[in-house]
Design a protein around this motif. Structure first.
Motif, mmCIF file in Angstrom:
data_model
loop_
_atom_site.group_PDB
_atom_site.id
_atom_site.type_symbol
_atom_site.label_atom_id
_atom_site.label_comp_id
_atom_site.label_asym_id
_atom_site.label_seq_id
_atom_site.Cartn_x
_atom_site.Cartn_y
_atom_site.Cartn_z
ATOM 1 N N THR A 11 35.341 34.006 36.728
ATOM 2 C CA THR A 11 34.664 33.034 37.597
ATOM 3 C C THR A 11 33.972 32.005 36.705
ATOM 4 O O THR A 11 33.701 32.274 35.529
ATOM 5 C CB THR A 11 33.594 33.699 38.489
ATOM 6 O OG1 THR A 11 32.563 34.233 37.642
ATOM 7 C CG2 THR A 11 34.190 34.807 39.347
ATOM 8 N N GLU A 60 34.175 29.144 44.643
ATOM 9 C CA GLU A 60 33.222 28.644 43.653
ATOM 10 C C GLU A 60 33.840 27.509 42.854
ATOM 11 O O GLU A 60 33.209 26.464 42.626
ATOM 12 C CB GLU A 60 32.807 29.776 42.719
ATOM 13 C CG GLU A 60 31.858 29.345 41.607
ATOM 14 C CD GLU A 60 31.583 30.461 40.616
ATOM 15 O OE1 GLU A 60 30.857 30.200 39.649
ATOM 16 O OE2 GLU A 60 32.097 31.579 40.809
ATOM 17 N N GLU A 117 36.150 34.366 46.689
ATOM 18 C CA GLU A 117 34.853 33.768 46.393
ATOM 19 C C GLU A 117 34.885 33.020 45.062
ATOM 20 O O GLU A 117 34.253 31.962 44.916
ATOM 21 C CB GLU A 117 33.768 34.842 46.386
ATOM 22 C CG GLU A 117 33.480 35.392 47.780
ATOM 23 C CD GLU A 117 32.379 36.439 47.786
ATOM 24 O OE1 GLU A 117 31.823 36.730 46.709
ATOM 25 O OE2 GLU A 117 32.068 36.957 48.873
ATOM 26 N N ALA A 118 35.651 33.573 44.094
ATOM 27 C CA ALA A 118 35.781 32.872 42.810
ATOM 28 C C ALA A 118 36.513 31.544 43.005
ATOM 29 O O ALA A 118 36.144 30.522 42.411
ATOM 30 C CB ALA A 118 36.536 33.749 41.817
ATOM 31 N N GLU A 126 38.068 37.586 44.637
ATOM 32 C CA GLU A 126 38.938 36.524 44.140
ATOM 33 C C GLU A 126 38.831 35.269 45.014
ATOM 34 O O GLU A 126 38.865 34.146 44.505
ATOM 35 C CB GLU A 126 40.381 37.034 44.081
ATOM 36 C CG GLU A 126 40.591 38.073 42.978
ATOM 37 C CD GLU A 126 41.944 38.758 43.065
ATOM 38 O OE1 GLU A 126 42.717 38.430 43.987
ATOM 39 O OE2 GLU A 126 42.228 39.611 42.204
ATOM 40 N N TYR A 164 36.775 28.483 30.362
ATOM 41 C CA TYR A 164 37.249 28.918 31.677
ATOM 42 C C TYR A 164 38.706 28.512 31.884
ATOM 43 O O TYR A 164 39.547 29.323 32.302
ATOM 44 C CB TYR A 164 36.377 28.304 32.773
ATOM 45 C CG TYR A 164 36.846 28.635 34.169
ATOM 46 C CD1 TYR A 164 36.374 29.746 34.843
ATOM 47 C CD2 TYR A 164 37.799 27.839 34.808
ATOM 48 C CE1 TYR A 164 36.822 30.067 36.122
ATOM 49 C CE2 TYR A 164 38.258 28.139 36.080
ATOM 50 C CZ TYR A 164 37.766 29.260 36.732
ATOM 51 O OH TYR A 164 38.229 29.570 37.991
ATOM 52 N N ALA A 198 28.404 32.332 42.639
ATOM 53 C CA ALA A 198 29.384 33.284 42.083
ATOM 54 C C ALA A 198 29.677 34.320 43.139
ATOM 55 O O ALA A 198 29.273 34.177 44.284
ATOM 56 C CB ALA A 198 28.838 33.916 40.810
ATOM 57 N N VAL A 199 30.379 35.354 42.737
ATOM 58 C CA VAL A 199 30.664 36.438 43.669
ATOM 59 C C VAL A 199 29.353 36.944 44.252
ATOM 60 O O VAL A 199 28.409 37.232 43.519
ATOM 61 C CB VAL A 199 31.412 37.584 42.954
ATOM 62 C CG1 VAL A 199 31.560 38.784 43.868
ATOM 63 C CG2 VAL A 199 32.782 37.106 42.487
#
Length: 351
Positions: A325, A186, A182-183, A180, A341, A24-25
């Motif tokens: 995320t 992921e 990093e999301a 954002e 999600y 995650a972040v």
């Protein structure tokens, strides 16, 4: 209506999350988000204080300008009176010997005292008129100087505060963009892991829970990064319009400004909470508790949408981070997090 948050309570244990899904972040990014959010709050407060100082100064300016105008209106008469006083003094000095003769020629001591007192009054009156002019002109110059100095100082303070706020906003915008990215990374990692979801891993079990039993995978990409590099008023104005359009016709209609303000104050994607409200309660139409449109299993009771919206956005910021995320979905709606999600992400793309 059974919500994801309610379903989560029924599951004694959260689903097993693969190492990839647990991504995650990063802690570094979250720390950066928290620090830049705090910096924005501090610089916003400082800027607002300079704004208030300027407003107060403007009132003083108006008062000073009125006082200056009043003084300037008095000056012609005061100058004329002072000129008369100076002429009187000149005449007084020119006739001093004659006046002294008059005093000496008085028939009694009382008459002499009265005559001298009268002469002193003439002299004192002339001095007062001249001094009054000097005082008024000095007051005028003092007020003008005070006004010029105060205005220059206030404008300089506001300039410094605006620059500090602009820099803080820039840093927060960079941190938000990083979160954002990093999301998105992921999600890409999770998508790459789904190939093993239908087979078995090296341990003979399911290789990943990225896909649920129905084959649902987390695949929705939230498009359009939020632009944080603007003032609070600009941010709220932009997102109020967009959120109000999205919530039109629902019980939450007209609360776009509340969502937008809470998003700015907490550093959260302004689309996130409204999108969850749509997913969990059809935008507040089917709430399992009063003013709780998010399936939020909280013991708090709310008395208005303003109260609950503000609280929910702060709750997201504190517990889930800046934006949607997969990890946040896994926590918010464990039983069917992939579907949740995708649904929330899809709704965010509509705002």
């Amino acid at each position: 209506m059974i919500t994801c948050a309610a379903l989560a309570v029924a599951f004694a244990a959260a689903p097993v999350v693969s190492p990839v899904a647990a991504y995650a972040v990063s802690n570094e990014t979250q720390t950066q988000l928290n620090e830049t959010q705090q910096r924005v709050e501090e610089t916003t407060k400082a800027y607002e204080e300079t704004q208030k100082n300027l407003e107060d100064l403007q009132k003083r300016i108006e008062e000073n300008e009125a006082a200056i105008a009043d003084i300037e209106a008095q000056l012609p008469a005061l100058r004329a009176k002072a000129a008369d006083a100076m002429r009187s003094q000149y005449k007084y000095r020119a006739t001093a010997n004659t006046l002294l003769s008059v005093v000496l020629g008085t028939t009694s001591f009382d008459d002499a005292i009265s005559t001298l007192a009268y002469m002193d009054q003439i002299q004192e009156s002339s001095n007062q008129d001249i001094q009054r002019l000097n005082d008024v002109e000095a007051e005028l110059e003092e007020k003008k100087a005070e006004l010029t100095h105060a205005k220059a100082q206030a404008e300089e303070e506001q300039k410094r505060a605006a620059e500090a706020l602009e820099e803080a906003q820039k840093l927060r915008s960079e941190a938000q963009a990083k979160a954002e990215r990093e999301a998105a990374e992921e999600l890409a990692l999770l998508a790459g892991d789904t190939s093993a979801a239908s087979g078995t891993g090296v341990d003979g079990g399911n290789a990943s829970n990225t896909a649920n039993q129905s084959g649902q995978t987390a695949s929705t990409v939230v498009s359009g990064a939020v632009d944080w590099n603007m003032s609070r008023d600009e941010f709220i104005a932009e997102w109020t319009q967009r959120i109000d359009a999205y919530l039109s016709g629902s019980p939450l209609a007209g609360y776009g400004s509340v969502f937008a303000a809470a998003a700015w104050d907490n550093g959260v994607d302004p689309r996130w909470s409204p999108a969850i409200a749509c997913t969990e309660s059809s935008m507040g139409a089917y709430c399992f508790r009063d003013y709780n449109a998010w399936g939020w299993m909280t013991s708090r009771q709310f008395g208005s949408w303003e109260e609950s919206i503000t609280a929910h956005v702060a709750f997201l910021a504190k517990n889930y981070g800046a934006t949607l995320t997969p990890k946040a979905a896994q926590t918010y709606c464990p039983p069917t997090w992939q579907h949740w999600y995708n649904t929330v992400g899809g709704q965010m793309n509509l705002i």
